[in-house]
Design a protein around this motif. Sequence first.
Motif, PDB file in Angstrom:
ATOM      1  N   LEU A   1       0.792  -1.129   0.053  1.00 21.64           N
ATOM      2  CA  LEU A   1       0.125   0.184   0.007  1.00 21.64           C
ATOM      3  C   LEU A   1       0.995   1.177  -0.064  1.00 21.64           C
ATOM      4  O   LEU A   1       0.686   2.312  -0.655  1.00 21.64           O
TER       5      LEU A   1
ATOM      6  N   ARG B   1       2.106   2.082  -3.029  1.00 19.29           N
ATOM      7  CA  ARG B   1       0.878   2.682  -3.891  1.00 19.29           C
ATOM      8  C   ARG B   1       0.340   1.535  -4.767  1.00 19.29           C
ATOM      9  O   ARG B   1       0.398   1.600  -6.095  1.00 19.29           O
TER      10      ARG B   1
ATOM     11  N   PRO C   1      -2.390  -0.707  -4.456  1.00 18.18           N
ATOM     12  CA  PRO C   1      -3.671  -1.085  -3.392  1.00 18.18           C
ATOM     13  C   PRO C   1      -4.349  -2.353  -3.739  1.00 18.18           C
ATOM     14  O   PRO C   1      -4.612  -3.118  -2.950  1.00 18.18           O
TER      15      PRO C   1
ATOM     16  N   HIS D   1      -7.965   1.303   4.075  1.00 23.76           N
ATOM     17  CA  HIS D   1      -6.944   2.230   3.687  1.00 23.76           C
ATOM     18  C   HIS D   1      -6.817   2.261   2.020  1.00 23.76           C
ATOM     19  O   HIS D   1      -6.790   3.052   1.411  1.00 23.76           O
ATOM     20  N   CYS D   2      -6.990   0.830   1.489  1.00 26.56           N
ATOM     21  CA  CYS D   2      -6.774   0.822   0.109  1.00 26.56           C
ATOM     22  C   CYS D   2      -7.984   1.341  -0.633  1.00 26.56           C
ATOM     23  O   CYS D   2      -7.670   2.363  -1.565  1.00 26.56           O
TER      24      CYS D   2
ATOM     25  N   THR E   1      -9.765   3.783   0.511  1.00 30.29           N
ATOM     26  CA  THR E   1      -9.428   5.169   0.847  1.00 30.29           C
ATOM     27  C   THR E   1      -8.456   5.886  -0.613  1.00 30.29           C
ATOM     28  O   THR E   1      -8.672   6.864  -1.001  1.00 30.29           O
ATOM     29  N   HIS E   2      -7.501   4.974  -0.552  1.00 31.43           N
ATOM     30  CA  HIS E   2      -6.636   5.335  -1.369  1.00 31.43           C
ATOM     31  C   HIS E   2      -7.250   5.534  -2.821  1.00 31.43           C
ATOM     32  O   HIS E   2      -6.740   6.543  -3.720  1.00 31.43           O
TER      33      HIS E   2
ATOM     34  N   ARG F   1     -10.073   5.909  -3.494  1.00 28.38           N
ATOM     35  CA  ARG F   1     -11.075   7.100  -3.272  1.00 28.38           C
ATOM     36  C   ARG F   1     -12.420   6.685  -3.603  1.00 28.38           C
ATOM     37  O   ARG F   1     -13.420   7.031  -4.068  1.00 28.38           O
TER      38      ARG F   1
ATOM     39  N   PRO G   1      -1.781   5.785   7.829  1.00 26.79           N
ATOM     40  CA  PRO G   1      -1.613   5.826   6.403  1.00 26.79           C
ATOM     41  C   PRO G   1      -1.071   6.964   5.910  1.00 26.79           C
ATOM     42  O   PRO G   1      -1.268   8.139   6.300  1.00 26.79           O
ATOM     43  N   GLN G   2      -0.198   7.101   4.973  1.00 29.44           N
ATOM     44  CA  GLN G   2       0.353   8.460   4.227  1.00 29.44           C
ATOM     45  C   GLN G   2      -0.199   8.646   2.934  1.00 29.44           C
ATOM     46  O   GLN G   2       0.001   9.322   2.185  1.00 29.44           O
ATOM     47  N   THR G   3      -1.423   7.720   2.523  1.00 29.23           N
ATOM     48  CA  THR G   3      -1.918   7.658   1.298  1.00 29.23           C
ATOM     49  C   THR G   3      -3.037   8.279   0.956  1.00 29.23           C
ATOM     50  O   THR G   3      -3.464   8.654  -0.074  1.00 29.23           O
ATOM     51  N   GLY G   4      -3.916   8.407   2.411  1.00 30.54           N
ATOM     52  CA  GLY G   4      -5.242   9.022   2.230  1.00 30.54           C
ATOM     53  C   GLY G   4      -5.021  10.658   1.722  1.00 30.54           C
ATOM     54  O   GLY G   4      -4.153  11.170   1.383  1.00 30.54           O
TER      55      GLY G   4
END
Lengths: 853, 619
Positions: B392, B395, B397, B457-458, B460-461, B463, B593-596
Amino acid sequence: MEGRCAVETWAEFRSSGSTCPQRLVYTHGTDVFLCTGDDEVYVFCSERRKVTTVLKFPGPLNDLYGTNEKTPLYAACSNGVYCVCLQSLLSRPQNLSADASTSPAELQISSESLVVPVEGVLSLLPIGSLLVTLSLRDTFWTLTLYSSSKQSEPFQVLGSFSLPVVSGVSHHETEGKTRMKRRPMLIYVCSGDSTPLSSSPTSLDANGHISHFSLEPVLFKLLFGVDAALAKSPVILCGLPDGRLCFLPLRPLGSGLRVLHSLEQSVIFIGASSFLETSGHAQCLVALGEQGRVVQIKVNKAGPEGGRNTAGFTEGCVPGPVMCSCIDKNYLYYSTGSDLLVLDLSEGSNGRKKDEETCNKMVAALQNPSSLNVCRVNTLVELKNTTAGEVQLLSLSVGGQLQRITVPVRKDDGTLSNVPSTQVGKGIRDLLSAIGDVCERASDLKSAIKSKNQILMHLNQVLNISFLLTANSDKHLLVQEKLFRCHAMTSWSRLLQKDFLNLTCVLDNSSPYVLEQGWTLSITVSPLAHSPSAGRERSSTNFSFPFQNLLPGETLEVSLPLTAAADTSFPITVSCSIIFSLSSLLEEEAAKLHGLQSRCISLPLNTLTVDWLQALQVDCSKPTSQFDNTNNAIQAFIDSRRIRCSRRGEVGGESTPKSEPEKYSATVRVSSELLKETLLLKNCDSDPHPNVCLSLLDWLLSEQHEGVKRGQQGDKTAVSNSVIYARGPNGHTIKLTATEGNLKVENTGKEESLTTVEVQIESSSLAAVCGLHHAVLHRVQTLLLTAPDRAASTKSVQSLALRRTLQQAEHLLQQIQQHRISEGFSVGVSRGQMTGPLLRVYRELRENPLLIV
Amino acid sequence: MNQPTSLLDGWIQENNKLVNRSKGREDHVPTRDQHTGPCSADFHKLLLKIQGIPPLADHMQLELTVTYNTCVCFTAQSHFSEAELLLKQATERVLHMTVDDHDASNPLVLWRKVLESAGSVPLKEYVLFLLCLQWAIWLATCQLKTIQEFKDELFSLVETFSSAIGGDRRSEAGSSDSPLLLLDPRWLSEHLRICTAIAQGAERLSEGWSSEALSDLQTASSLSAPRTLLAYTHLLSGSCLAQMSRPQMALQCYRKALETDSQCVSALYQSTLIYRQMGNTQAEIQALRLLHSTLMFPHTTEPTLPGTHLLSPAFLLCSQSLSSLLSVPSALSVLHSLALKCVLHGRLSEGVEYYLDLLAALHSENQHAVHVEVPPLPRLPKLYLEAGAALLMARLPADCMALCDEVSSSTVELLPEMVVLEEQEDRCEAETGACAEDEDRVQILLWATAAYLLQGHCYTHMRDWKQAITHYTRCINLLVMVRFKKTGFPPQIPNADMVTKKGTHLCTLQRLKGLSLAGRGISFTQTSQLREALRDLQLSLQALPECVGAGLWCGEVLWRLGRRLEAAACWEKTWSRTTQSSEESLSIYLHEPQTGPLLDSSELRRRIQELGHPSPAQE
């Protein structure tokens, strides 16, 4: 009565009585692999109904594994695991079996197919490119994983896991001796959602069912953990003879061998059954113990109201003992040896609810197997499930028969289906033949019981006798008081120009027991001391005389050649014993008793000694000629020449050659008072004025000594002369003289005189002199024992002389020891040089004969 | 042979036959036990025969040779007491021959006496052979104190052997009239010397006497010995230096060890530990990579000299302290730490590769069994989750979701309906059945929740807010099933006030709760369900006050709801916390998470400043 099983015998194999288990492996093709417990594997073609190939392994086989003709056959032999590719083996040596159509091809399996050279592999299981072996090392079960990159290449060890053996698992008492034969059971299971490892969807285990089950995923996870499920790992399940079910996930390795459950009795079988037709996976694991304990492992489903899935272990017990087992969907077939039984695993399992009622039903179902009326089944394999619903099983019977058993269709209610009326006749025939079977078996058993009873009676008698004899030996009874004893008599006979000394041995049964058939009188004749020239090993001869019945009070007389003339190895020990051979009585029972060290009971009776005196041939007068026949004359002449030559060589020709060989002599002095008290008291009535010398000689030559008597032949007239000429067994003339005289004894300063009888032995043979000297001394020794106690006043101990004699003796002993050690290390020193000093020592020893008072 | 041979010759021949037979067999038979088993019995039988006669000088050489051979066999089979008994008997017989009376029960005294009395006798050499063996037994049974006591004699023994011109005895040994030895004592004494130095060094090191150990080890490193053993001396010197807090010098020593023996993996491993200690991450990763490739490389075993396989260095070096110094984690463990290091230090693509390699290795059939591993490799679901988190971060996901799917599908059927988490201190550490099962149940629940969290989280990443909310909700629903129980109190729902220790289940639970609530709150924000968003974010902050995302987004929601002052306070509070460092020790799937969707801090600050100027009176 419902439909019956049809049993069809395909072939008969020799059933070896060895301890190795029988193995039967059915492959998916047409071949059946069979091992009857020795080093041979038969490949049986089920289509042609004949043995096509015989594989001969270098040792007895413990386990066998094959799936079909394409994949290799694995065999755990005593010296390692062999991997045999049948196809390539059969295709290669075409010339080997020219008439392959008629007789089976024989293949010798060489060590080049040895893939794991490790001894003691009990069970094996190939999984893909891996091979799992289980062996017993000291007190640990050791599971070892091997991998191979290529086939028929030695495998490499990936890792091994061990588990200490649990002792104290209860065994059926009669099964005790067969315990070690039990082989651990190995199978592997996969989770239902993972792809199987092996190429074929299902493979068959040695014991005849699918060895690779795909288990319901939930059950798999509950039993073996999330990690194994995530890694899609196969899990090895093993059932140990100590009753435990263990498992090892192959991935990730390192978690070790863990125990799933313990049956507390030897695990015979592990399998999985799928009673729900809907899913392709097995819903429950089943394990069967030797004494009939069954455990069924299933998922206890979470109820609608909550709760979670748990693994449920249901235990039951079926009548044992279980010999073998196999599984088919939801039926567990097992054999007790006297019957083949079937257990319905689906009963009570279909209920979804987890309540008391279903639970009880399950337990009850596990306890009620139904009989199929097939006996003597030893090994069982599932053959196939026909479209009609019949189940075919393949079995190997106790007698080595390969049979196909067809189990009829079962109806839903659990009872066997009704047979159409057309088959009633066949059913009755089957029934009658079954009755015949049972009848035959019953009469077999009856006769077996009878013979066992007889054996027991016999054994009781034997036990009594052995007790009698061993009790005797404890109390040190005199020979005369023993209930079984031997005595003997020597006699000379002449055969083919040669003189032989015969011994007539008499066994006296004065016990209240009959020595029955099976006993053997064994007589071992061996020289007491052996001359080094005669050979290194002690030469003893054994004579055995089996006899029928020796009633109480009866005697058994046997005669045996003791020695030929010119054989000088006297004195001779004759040990008598009676031997009972258990193996003849027990026959095949004895073969089964592994603990029995020897198959014979040997009971020593008594030991007789034939000494020189008893081997003498007495000529009462002086011999007419030195040598009484030409044969001996030549012999003596040669002997004398030899002596002279050797002497000359030894001393270096210093002394002049003598015309007559050297005379050796030895004397024994006995006080006449002693003789009078002992010898003459016995027969004083016969002769009022006995001559001590004559009666001593007479006693020496004719009295029974230690159970042996010299036979009188021709010279039975009493000794009338105080000089006796006799011939020893080696042909030399011996002169025995007894003279009475006075001897001055120095006793603490003052001299006293004592009347003594001096027995002098003279001969040209050193051996004869020594032997006779020894014999006479020995006799006199026993005489002393029987002598009445005399007051100490007669003679005080000749202390000074005694001390000197003792010192001398010690000195001589030292000399002898030194000679012996140096003899051990010296090669260069000749034997003559060696014997010289020894002879000197010996003469010194005899120089000053002790006076026996 | 018709010629009657003397006993002496016969015994020599028997001895030589046994020696040759055992030497001939050594290639084929794989295990040591099978090999020397029958041999030792044969030698012992022969010895008993020889000892049947009184000790005399002319056959004593033979007797001592056979004693030596018998003891070599016994020692190689680890039958130390039998071997020592034989040695004692032999020395006593030698003493019998030379001096008449002796009454020494202490083995050391006995040996000294024998050495003294045999000094003049030609038997001296043979007595030294036996002493050599006694040394080996002392070493193999870790009696280092005894060796230390007997140091001088042993040293002079080595001197004697090395000063003797090599090959004089050995060259004539081929002839049949001199008794052969099973193992060259000169070779043995040299090995014993360096092995003793190594074992003593390790012992002193573990007792904390680093500087003393260091000097001894450095003298030992100049001896002539096999590469493996020399490498050990360098390695131990390095460890001494490391203990004396001289990491750079220690690294030098480890390098020397590696140069001496490229297979000396312990040196590599110890260097990674030093680098970690020094904080040199790049070098540590480099060393780990090297270590992994060395471990994966097929092990080439050194060809052993003929006749030396019986008492190998591995057999002589068996002390606990040494083996703990030499132990190296398995290749899989190394791969895991390598992957984790890479991910933690920003080398994401590499880290992901390593994780995938690790998972592939775990699925491969041919993995070697590792018995005791400290620290053990994490459980498989945890590795899956870590790999998922790494994917994740990189990147990817979709791949992450696939891994999480596996974890959740494998655990879903085993989920308990309620779990009571007992206070950590009171939990019995022993692996009793019930406890282990309880532990397993909690872990299964935590794995399943973490899987849902990562899936959230995935989404969210990607969207996909709706899916994200679903998965976060699943996660939260599972989490509330856990009750916390303090001894003596009824079970309760845990909250942030409870003292949370790092690494405990409770801590993990709180983090999972905070992160999942924050994630759902953020997702609600994106779908403009501000009320729900605010509730979740506030709950999240309650569970996990140091959660930065929750703090910032909570302010944002407040701002959007028009509660600007509260928003500003919330932001200020979040910034005032410096929490990033505490994440280091947590599993990477528990990191924020740093991806959201992100909020720009400078933008937020600008808003606060704008807020501050026009309306200071409002406060």
